[in-house]
Scaffold this active site. Sequence first.
Site, PDB file in Angstrom:
ATOM      1  N   LYS A 189      33.687  31.201  47.789  1.00 58.60           N
ATOM      2  CA  LYS A 189      34.047  32.582  47.363  1.00 58.60           C
ATOM      3  C   LYS A 189      33.198  33.676  47.971  1.00 58.60           C
ATOM      4  CE  LYS A 189      37.999  31.377  45.533  1.00 58.60           C
ATOM      5  NZ  LYS A 189      38.127  30.018  46.075  1.00 58.60           N
TER       6      LYS A 189
HETATM    7  C1  LIG Z   1      43.884  32.550  45.320  1.00 55.92           C
HETATM    8  C2  LIG Z   1      43.127  31.730  44.370  1.00 55.92           C
HETATM    9  N1  LIG Z   1      43.551  31.747  43.367  1.00 55.92           N
HETATM   10  C3  LIG Z   1      42.803  30.798  42.325  1.00 55.92           C
HETATM   11  C4  LIG Z   1      41.644  29.998  42.591  1.00 55.92           C
HETATM   12  C5  LIG Z   1      41.239  29.069  41.579  1.00 55.92           C
HETATM   13  O1  LIG Z   1      40.045  29.255  41.464  1.00 55.92           O
HETATM   14  P1  LIG Z   1      38.974  28.090  41.090  1.00 55.92           P
HETATM   15  O2  LIG Z   1      38.956  26.970  42.309  1.00 55.92           O
HETATM   16  O3  LIG Z   1      37.717  28.633  40.697  1.00 55.92           O
HETATM   17  O4  LIG Z   1      39.596  27.332  39.824  1.00 55.92           O
HETATM   18  C6  LIG Z   1      41.364  30.012  44.097  1.00 55.92           C
HETATM   19  C7  LIG Z   1      40.352  29.297  44.612  1.00 55.92           C
HETATM   20  O5  LIG Z   1      40.331  28.254  45.187  1.00 55.92           O
HETATM   21  C8  LIG Z   1      42.220  30.930  44.866  1.00 55.92           C
HETATM   22  O6  LIG Z   1      41.702  30.864  46.226  1.00 55.92           O
END
Ligand SMILES: Cc1ncc(COP(=O)(O)O)c(C=O)c1O
Length: 369
Positions: A189
Amino acid sequence: MSQPFVPPLDLQSLLSPHREAIAAAVAEVIDSCHYVLGPKVEAFEEAFAAYSESAHCIGVNSGTSALHLATRLLDIGPGDEVITTPYTFASSAWCASYQGATPVFVDIDPATFCIDPAAVEAAVTPRTKAIVAVHLYGHPCEMDALKAICQKHDLALIEDAAQAHGARYKGKRVGAIGDMGCFSFYPTKNLPCAGEGGALTTDCDKLAARGRSLRNHGSTVRYFHEEVGYNYRMEAIQGAVLGVLLPNLEGWTEARRRLAHRYHELLDGLPLQLPREAEGCESVYHLYTVLAPERDKLIATLKEQGVGTSNHYPRAMHLQPCYADLGYKEGSLPAAERAAREAVNLPMFPTMTLEQQDTVCAALRAYFG
Ligand SMILES: Cc1ncc(COP(=O)(O)O)c(C=O)c1O
Protein backbone atom coordinates in the site's frame (compact mmCIF):
# COMPACT_ATOMS: atom_id res chain seq x y z
CA MET A 1 21.24 -5.18 -25.21
CA SER A 2 18.11 -5.97 -23.25
CA GLN A 3 16.90 -3.45 -20.65
CA PRO A 4 16.95 -4.33 -16.93
CA PHE A 5 13.59 -5.49 -15.59
CA VAL A 6 11.16 -2.81 -14.37
CA PRO A 7 9.10 -4.36 -11.56
CA PRO A 8 5.47 -3.35 -10.94
CA LEU A 9 6.52 -2.29 -7.42
CA ASP A 10 10.00 -2.03 -5.90
CA LEU A 11 9.59 -2.04 -2.13
CA GLN A 12 13.32 -2.54 -1.62
CA SER A 13 14.28 0.78 -3.19
CA LEU A 14 11.45 2.53 -1.33
CA LEU A 15 12.33 1.25 2.12
CA SER A 16 16.11 0.79 2.07
CA PRO A 17 16.85 4.51 2.79
CA HIS A 18 14.78 4.10 5.99
CA ARG A 19 16.28 0.79 7.06
CA GLU A 20 18.29 2.15 9.99
CA ALA A 21 15.46 4.26 11.38
CA ILE A 22 13.07 1.31 11.08
CA ALA A 23 15.55 -1.05 12.74
CA ALA A 24 16.08 1.40 15.63
CA ALA A 25 12.33 1.83 16.20
CA VAL A 26 11.75 -1.93 16.07
CA ALA A 27 14.66 -2.50 18.48
CA GLU A 28 13.02 -0.06 20.91
CA VAL A 29 9.85 -2.13 20.81
CA ILE A 30 11.75 -5.37 21.34
CA ASP A 31 13.61 -3.88 24.29
CA SER A 32 10.42 -2.44 25.79
CA CYS A 33 8.74 -5.89 25.88
CA HIS A 34 5.50 -4.03 25.02
CA TYR A 35 4.45 -5.81 21.86
CA VAL A 36 0.75 -5.11 21.36
CA LEU A 37 -0.78 -1.59 21.22
CA GLY A 38 1.17 0.65 23.64
CA PRO A 39 3.05 3.93 23.13
CA LYS A 40 4.30 3.31 19.56
CA VAL A 41 0.78 2.54 18.35
CA GLU A 42 -0.68 5.50 20.26
CA ALA A 43 1.90 7.86 18.79
CA PHE A 44 1.16 6.61 15.28
CA GLU A 45 -2.61 6.86 15.85
CA GLU A 46 -2.22 10.48 16.85
CA ALA A 47 0.04 11.27 13.88
CA PHE A 48 -2.20 9.49 11.38
CA ALA A 49 -5.35 11.16 12.74
CA ALA A 50 -3.66 14.53 12.19
CA TYR A 51 -2.40 13.53 8.74
CA SER A 52 -5.78 12.24 7.63
CA GLU A 53 -7.59 15.21 9.19
CA SER A 54 -9.81 13.03 11.37
CA ALA A 55 -10.49 13.47 15.07
CA HIS A 56 -9.70 9.81 15.85
CA CYS A 57 -7.56 7.00 14.48
CA ILE A 58 -7.81 3.45 15.81
CA GLY A 59 -4.91 1.21 14.86
CA VAL A 60 -5.95 -2.34 13.95
CA ASN A 61 -4.31 -5.44 12.52
CA SER A 62 -5.51 -5.06 8.88
CA GLY A 63 -7.67 -3.05 6.54
CA THR A 64 -10.11 -5.95 6.53
CA SER A 65 -10.47 -5.64 10.31
CA ALA A 66 -11.03 -1.87 10.00
CA LEU A 67 -13.84 -2.47 7.49
CA HIS A 68 -15.41 -5.12 9.70
CA LEU A 69 -15.20 -2.84 12.74
CA ALA A 70 -17.07 -0.21 10.70
CA THR A 71 -20.04 -2.44 9.86
CA ARG A 72 -20.11 -3.80 13.41
CA LEU A 73 -20.05 -0.25 14.82
CA LEU A 74 -23.11 0.51 12.71
CA ASP A 75 -24.83 -2.61 14.13
CA ILE A 76 -25.42 -3.88 10.62
CA GLY A 77 -26.88 -7.39 10.70
CA PRO A 78 -28.88 -10.11 8.95
CA GLY A 79 -31.54 -8.72 6.63
CA ASP A 80 -29.57 -5.51 6.05
CA GLU A 81 -28.05 -4.53 2.73
CA VAL A 82 -24.76 -2.74 2.13
CA ILE A 83 -24.17 -1.23 -1.31
CA THR A 84 -20.66 -1.43 -2.69
CA THR A 85 -18.63 -1.83 -5.86
CA PRO A 86 -17.88 -5.22 -7.39
CA TYR A 87 -14.56 -3.97 -8.77
CA THR A 88 -12.43 -3.97 -5.63
CA PHE A 89 -10.58 -6.19 -3.21
CA ALA A 90 -12.86 -8.72 -1.50
CA SER A 91 -12.77 -7.07 1.93
CA SER A 92 -14.96 -4.18 0.73
CA ALA A 93 -17.75 -6.78 0.54
CA TRP A 94 -16.63 -9.06 3.37
CA CYS A 95 -17.49 -6.34 5.86
CA ALA A 96 -21.18 -6.79 5.01
CA SER A 97 -21.00 -10.60 4.91
CA TYR A 98 -19.13 -10.87 8.25
CA GLN A 99 -22.14 -9.22 9.90
CA GLY A 100 -24.61 -11.54 8.15
CA ALA A 101 -25.78 -8.70 5.89
CA THR A 102 -26.03 -8.82 2.09
CA PRO A 103 -23.57 -6.95 -0.13
CA VAL A 104 -25.37 -5.31 -3.04
CA PHE A 105 -23.05 -4.72 -5.97
CA VAL A 106 -23.59 -1.81 -8.34
CA ASP A 107 -21.61 -0.73 -11.36
CA ILE A 108 -18.67 1.66 -11.54
CA ASP A 109 -17.92 4.84 -13.42
CA PRO A 110 -15.73 3.49 -16.26
CA ALA A 111 -13.50 6.59 -16.22
CA THR A 112 -12.47 6.43 -12.54
CA PHE A 113 -13.23 2.76 -11.62
CA CYS A 114 -15.11 4.13 -8.58
CA ILE A 115 -18.72 3.35 -7.63
CA ASP A 116 -21.33 5.14 -9.78
CA PRO A 117 -23.59 7.28 -7.53
CA ALA A 118 -26.54 6.98 -9.94
CA ALA A 119 -26.30 3.18 -9.70
CA VAL A 120 -26.13 3.46 -5.91
CA GLU A 121 -29.28 5.59 -5.79
CA ALA A 122 -31.12 3.07 -7.99
CA ALA A 123 -30.14 0.20 -5.67
CA VAL A 124 -31.33 1.73 -2.37
CA THR A 125 -34.13 -0.27 -0.71
CA PRO A 126 -35.74 -0.05 2.74
CA ARG A 127 -33.14 -2.64 3.85
CA THR A 128 -30.12 -0.57 2.83
CA LYS A 129 -28.06 0.52 5.83
CA ALA A 130 -24.75 1.70 4.42
CA ILE A 131 -22.59 2.39 1.40
CA VAL A 132 -18.99 1.23 1.20
CA ALA A 133 -17.27 3.70 -1.14
CA VAL A 134 -13.90 2.39 -2.34
CA HIS A 135 -11.37 5.01 -3.44
CA LEU A 136 -9.91 2.57 -5.90
CA TYR A 137 -6.32 2.86 -7.09
CA GLY A 138 -6.06 6.05 -5.02
CA HIS A 139 -8.80 7.99 -6.82
CA PRO A 140 -11.55 9.51 -4.64
CA CYS A 141 -15.18 8.51 -5.20
CA GLU A 142 -17.84 11.14 -6.00
CA MET A 143 -18.33 11.93 -2.32
CA ASP A 144 -20.81 14.84 -2.64
CA ALA A 145 -23.25 12.68 -4.59
CA LEU A 146 -22.79 9.72 -2.22
CA LYS A 147 -23.24 11.92 0.84
CA ALA A 148 -26.44 13.37 -0.62
CA ILE A 149 -27.82 9.84 -1.15
CA CYS A 150 -26.89 8.92 2.43
CA GLN A 151 -28.61 12.01 3.80
CA LYS A 152 -31.74 11.43 1.71
CA HIS A 153 -32.11 7.78 2.75
CA ASP A 154 -30.53 7.95 6.23
CA LEU A 155 -27.61 5.66 5.34
CA ALA A 156 -24.10 5.46 6.77
CA LEU A 157 -21.12 6.14 4.53
CA ILE A 158 -18.04 3.96 5.02
CA GLU A 159 -14.95 4.94 3.07
CA ASP A 160 -12.63 2.12 2.01
CA ALA A 161 -9.46 4.19 1.74
CA ALA A 162 -7.14 1.15 1.80
CA GLN A 163 -5.50 2.37 -1.41
CA ALA A 164 -5.93 6.12 -0.96
CA HIS A 165 -3.95 7.47 2.02
CA GLY A 166 -3.80 11.24 1.63
CA ALA A 167 -6.03 11.54 -1.46
CA ARG A 168 -8.24 14.63 -1.49
CA TYR A 169 -11.79 15.25 -2.65
CA LYS A 170 -12.58 18.96 -2.98
CA GLY A 171 -9.70 19.69 -0.62
CA LYS A 172 -10.73 17.17 2.06
CA ARG A 173 -8.78 14.02 2.85
CA VAL A 174 -10.58 10.83 1.97
CA GLY A 175 -11.41 8.79 5.05
CA ALA A 176 -12.53 12.00 6.78
CA ILE A 177 -15.59 12.69 4.61
CA GLY A 178 -17.97 9.83 5.41
CA ASP A 179 -18.82 8.42 8.85
CA MET A 180 -15.71 6.25 9.01
CA GLY A 181 -12.55 5.73 6.96
CA CYS A 182 -10.81 2.37 6.67
CA PHE A 183 -7.12 2.14 5.79
CA SER A 184 -4.72 -0.72 5.07
CA PHE A 185 -0.99 -0.64 5.66
CA TYR A 186 -0.32 -3.95 3.90
CA PRO A 187 3.23 -3.73 2.47
CA THR A 188 2.12 -2.97 -1.09
CA LYS A 189 0.00 0.00 0.00
CA ASN A 190 1.00 3.69 -0.31
CA LEU A 191 1.92 3.68 3.40
CA PRO A 192 3.35 0.23 4.13
CA CYS A 193 4.07 -1.52 7.40
CA ALA A 194 6.24 -4.61 7.90
CA GLY A 195 3.38 -7.09 7.90
CA GLU A 196 -0.35 -6.66 8.43
CA GLY A 197 -1.84 -3.39 9.65
CA GLY A 198 -4.82 -1.09 9.27
CA ALA A 199 -6.68 1.81 10.84
CA LEU A 200 -10.18 3.16 11.25
CA THR A 201 -10.66 6.93 11.31
CA THR A 202 -13.70 8.88 12.43
CA ASP A 203 -14.74 12.26 13.77
CA CYS A 204 -17.36 10.69 16.03
CA ASP A 205 -16.27 10.35 19.67
CA LYS A 206 -18.83 7.64 20.40
CA LEU A 207 -17.86 5.45 17.43
CA ALA A 208 -14.18 5.91 18.31
CA ALA A 209 -14.63 4.90 21.95
CA ARG A 210 -16.67 1.82 21.02
CA GLY A 211 -14.23 0.97 18.21
CA ARG A 212 -11.28 1.01 20.63
CA SER A 213 -13.13 -1.37 22.88
CA LEU A 214 -14.30 -3.70 20.06
CA ARG A 215 -10.80 -4.07 18.61
CA ASN A 216 -9.66 -5.17 22.07
CA HIS A 217 -12.12 -7.98 22.88
CA GLY A 218 -14.90 -5.52 23.71
CA SER A 219 -12.92 -4.46 26.74
CA THR A 220 -11.65 -1.20 28.18
CA VAL A 221 -10.87 -2.62 31.63
CA ARG A 222 -8.88 -5.83 31.47
CA TYR A 223 -10.98 -9.00 31.78
CA PHE A 224 -14.23 -7.00 31.78
CA HIS A 225 -16.12 -7.17 28.49
CA GLU A 226 -18.81 -4.64 27.62
CA GLU A 227 -19.72 -6.60 24.48
CA VAL A 228 -18.43 -9.48 22.39
CA GLY A 229 -15.39 -8.07 20.64
CA TYR A 230 -12.42 -9.06 18.50
CA ASN A 231 -8.68 -9.28 18.70
CA TYR A 232 -8.04 -6.65 16.02
CA ARG A 233 -5.22 -4.90 17.90
CA MET A 234 -2.29 -3.35 16.07
CA GLU A 235 1.11 -4.78 16.99
CA ALA A 236 3.64 -2.36 18.49
CA ILE A 237 6.23 -3.21 15.81
CA GLN A 238 3.80 -2.09 13.09
CA GLY A 239 3.05 1.13 15.00
CA ALA A 240 6.81 1.75 15.24
CA VAL A 241 7.44 1.13 11.52
CA LEU A 242 4.46 3.27 10.50
CA GLY A 243 5.63 6.06 12.81
CA VAL A 244 8.98 6.11 10.99
CA LEU A 245 7.46 5.97 7.50
CA LEU A 246 4.47 8.33 7.83
CA PRO A 247 6.58 11.54 7.50
CA ASN A 248 7.64 10.28 4.03
CA LEU A 249 4.13 9.71 2.73
CA GLU A 250 3.56 13.21 1.39
CA GLY A 251 6.82 13.10 -0.60
CA TRP A 252 6.01 9.63 -1.92
CA THR A 253 2.58 10.85 -3.02
CA GLU A 254 4.12 13.81 -4.85
CA ALA A 255 6.48 11.41 -6.64
CA ARG A 256 3.57 9.15 -7.62
CA ARG A 257 1.62 12.15 -8.96
CA ARG A 258 4.62 13.41 -10.96
CA LEU A 259 5.12 9.96 -12.48
CA ALA A 260 1.40 9.67 -13.27
CA HIS A 261 1.36 13.03 -15.05
CA ARG A 262 4.44 11.98 -17.03
CA TYR A 263 2.71 8.70 -17.99
CA HIS A 264 -0.29 10.78 -19.17
CA GLU A 265 2.00 12.76 -21.48
CA LEU A 266 4.14 9.88 -22.72
CA LEU A 267 1.24 7.53 -23.41
CA ASP A 268 -1.10 10.10 -24.91
CA GLY A 269 -2.49 8.96 -28.26
CA LEU A 270 -2.03 5.21 -27.69
CA PRO A 271 -5.15 3.04 -27.90
CA LEU A 272 -5.33 2.67 -24.11
CA GLN A 273 -7.77 4.16 -21.62
CA LEU A 274 -5.53 6.17 -19.30
CA PRO A 275 -6.51 7.15 -15.75
CA ARG A 276 -7.80 10.71 -15.41
CA GLU A 277 -8.66 12.67 -12.28
CA ALA A 278 -12.29 13.67 -12.02
CA GLU A 279 -13.05 17.30 -11.20
CA GLY A 280 -12.13 18.22 -7.63
CA CYS A 281 -10.22 14.95 -7.10
CA GLU A 282 -6.55 14.53 -6.21
CA SER A 283 -5.59 10.92 -6.75
CA VAL A 284 -2.63 9.39 -4.93
CA TYR A 285 -2.08 6.91 -7.80
CA HIS A 286 -1.77 3.77 -5.71
CA LEU A 287 -1.71 2.19 -9.16
CA TYR A 288 -1.53 3.53 -12.68
CA THR A 289 -4.14 1.36 -14.31
CA VAL A 290 -4.92 1.41 -18.03
CA LEU A 291 -7.53 -0.49 -19.99
CA ALA A 292 -6.27 -2.50 -22.96
CA PRO A 293 -8.60 -4.63 -25.09
CA GLU A 294 -6.16 -7.54 -25.61
CA ARG A 295 -4.83 -7.38 -22.10
CA ASP A 296 -3.12 -10.77 -21.86
CA LYS A 297 -1.23 -10.31 -25.12
CA LEU A 298 -0.06 -6.87 -23.95
CA ILE A 299 1.08 -8.21 -20.56
CA ALA A 300 3.06 -11.03 -22.22
CA THR A 301 4.74 -8.65 -24.69
CA LEU A 302 5.65 -6.15 -21.95
CA LYS A 303 7.16 -8.98 -19.92
CA GLU A 304 9.39 -9.94 -22.88
CA GLN A 305 10.50 -6.29 -22.98
CA GLY A 306 11.46 -6.34 -19.28
CA VAL A 307 8.35 -4.60 -17.98
CA GLY A 308 6.47 -6.17 -15.09
CA THR A 309 2.76 -5.47 -14.78
CA SER A 310 0.04 -6.67 -12.48
CA ASN A 311 -3.70 -7.14 -12.66
CA HIS A 312 -5.56 -7.14 -9.40
CA TYR A 313 -9.15 -7.98 -10.01
CA PRO A 314 -9.53 -10.36 -12.95
CA ARG A 315 -12.98 -11.39 -11.68
CA ALA A 316 -15.41 -8.83 -10.28
CA MET A 317 -16.91 -9.65 -6.89
CA HIS A 318 -20.49 -10.15 -8.12
CA LEU A 319 -19.26 -13.06 -10.28
CA GLN A 320 -17.11 -14.73 -7.61
CA PRO A 321 -18.11 -18.27 -6.58
CA CYS A 322 -18.47 -17.14 -2.95
CA TYR A 323 -21.34 -14.86 -3.97
CA ALA A 324 -22.97 -17.20 -6.52
CA ASP A 325 -26.05 -17.42 -4.27
CA LEU A 326 -26.69 -13.70 -4.80
CA GLY A 327 -27.63 -14.57 -8.40
CA TYR A 328 -25.74 -11.95 -10.41
CA LYS A 329 -25.32 -12.87 -14.08
CA GLU A 330 -22.43 -12.12 -16.38
CA GLY A 331 -23.19 -8.87 -18.21
CA SER A 332 -25.18 -7.42 -15.31
CA LEU A 333 -22.50 -4.87 -14.31
CA PRO A 334 -20.73 -4.21 -17.63
CA ALA A 335 -18.29 -1.44 -16.65
CA ALA A 336 -16.90 -3.50 -13.74
CA GLU A 337 -16.71 -6.60 -15.92
CA ARG A 338 -14.87 -4.70 -18.65
CA ALA A 339 -12.37 -3.37 -16.10
CA ALA A 340 -11.85 -6.91 -14.81
CA ARG A 341 -11.15 -8.07 -18.40
CA GLU A 342 -8.99 -5.19 -19.60
CA ALA A 343 -7.16 -3.56 -16.68
CA VAL A 344 -3.38 -3.59 -16.58
CA ASN A 345 -1.38 -1.92 -13.80
CA LEU A 346 1.78 -0.34 -15.18
CA PRO A 347 4.81 -0.06 -12.87
CA MET A 348 4.14 2.66 -10.28
CA PHE A 349 6.17 3.31 -7.14
CA PRO A 350 7.65 6.54 -5.76
CA THR A 351 11.26 5.51 -6.42
CA MET A 352 10.69 4.57 -10.06
CA THR A 353 13.35 6.32 -12.14
CA LEU A 354 12.58 8.27 -15.29
CA GLU A 355 14.70 5.73 -17.20
CA GLN A 356 12.50 2.93 -15.88
CA GLN A 357 9.41 4.86 -16.88
CA ASP A 358 10.87 5.52 -20.34
CA THR A 359 11.44 1.76 -20.71
CA VAL A 360 7.77 1.10 -19.92
CA CYS A 361 6.55 3.74 -22.36
CA ALA A 362 8.93 2.66 -25.15
CA ALA A 363 7.72 -0.94 -24.75
CA LEU A 364 4.11 0.22 -25.01
CA ARG A 365 4.82 2.39 -28.06
CA ALA A 366 6.65 -0.53 -29.73
CA TYR A 367 3.72 -2.84 -28.95
CA PHE A 368 1.24 -0.52 -30.63
CA GLY A 369 3.64 0.11 -33.52
C1 LIG B 1 -9.64 -1.68 -1.56
C2 LIG B 1 -9.14 -2.54 -0.44
N1 LIG B 1 -9.95 -2.74 0.61
C3 LIG B 1 -9.55 -3.48 1.65
C4 LIG B 1 -8.31 -4.09 1.68
C5 LIG B 1 -7.95 -4.98 2.83
O1 LIG B 1 -6.82 -4.58 3.51
P1 LIG B 1 -5.90 -5.65 4.25
O2 LIG B 1 -5.18 -6.43 3.22
O3 LIG B 1 -4.99 -4.82 5.09
O4 LIG B 1 -6.80 -6.50 5.08
C6 LIG B 1 -7.44 -3.90 0.61
C7 LIG B 1 -6.09 -4.48 0.60
O5 LIG B 1 -5.76 -5.45 0.05
C8 LIG B 1 -7.87 -3.11 -0.49
O6 LIG B 1 -7.08 -2.92 -1.55
